[in-house]
Design an enzyme around this catalytic site. Structure first.
Site, short mmCIF file in Angstrom:
data_model
loop_
_atom_site.label_atom_id
_atom_site.label_comp_id
_atom_site.label_asym_id
_atom_site.label_seq_id
_atom_site.Cartn_x
_atom_site.Cartn_y
_atom_site.Cartn_z
N ALA A 37 0.84 -1.20 0.00
CA ALA A 37 0.00 0.00 0.00
C ALA A 37 0.87 1.24 0.00
O ALA A 37 1.87 1.30 0.71
CB ALA A 37 -0.90 -0.01 1.23
N ASP A 38 0.48 2.23 -0.80
CA ASP A 38 1.19 3.51 -0.74
C ASP A 38 0.48 4.39 0.29
O ASP A 38 -0.52 3.99 0.89
CB ASP A 38 1.28 4.16 -2.11
CG ASP A 38 -0.07 4.50 -2.72
OD1 ASP A 38 -1.06 4.66 -1.99
OD2 ASP A 38 -0.14 4.60 -3.96
N SER A 39 1.01 5.59 0.50
CA SER A 39 0.45 6.45 1.54
C SER A 39 -1.02 6.80 1.28
O SER A 39 -1.81 6.88 2.22
CB SER A 39 1.29 7.72 1.70
OG SER A 39 1.38 8.41 0.48
#
Length: 79
Positions: A37-39
């Site tokens: 997951a990215d931010s």
């Protein structure tokens, strides 16, 4: 709400959002390292948890929630 119920609801969110095999979902699963997951994904997940569990999670607290277990514990301790 019991820890098991909270874990089940968060697990369902993770499975639906990230397409993870239900057998691989555990308290130790990290959002960024294990799920990739990215931010933005993490922010959206936190917002979904706020909606589902009717709570507010501060930005400071959200930064500390890095695993499914962290999320379960935070929700159960702040509900």
């Amino acid at each position: 709400m019991s820890e098991d119920t909270t874990l089940e609801r968060i697990s369902t969110m993770i499975i639906e959002r990230f397409g993870v095999d239900a057998k691989k979902v555990s308290r130790d699963l990290t959002f960024q390292e294990d799920l990739g997951a990215d931010s933005l994904d993490v922010v959206e997940l936190i917002m979904e948890m706020e909606d589902v569990f009717s709570i507010q999670i501060s930005d400071e607290d959200a930064e500390k929630i890095t695993t499914i277990g962290d999320a379960v514990d935070y929700i159960n301790n702040n509900k």
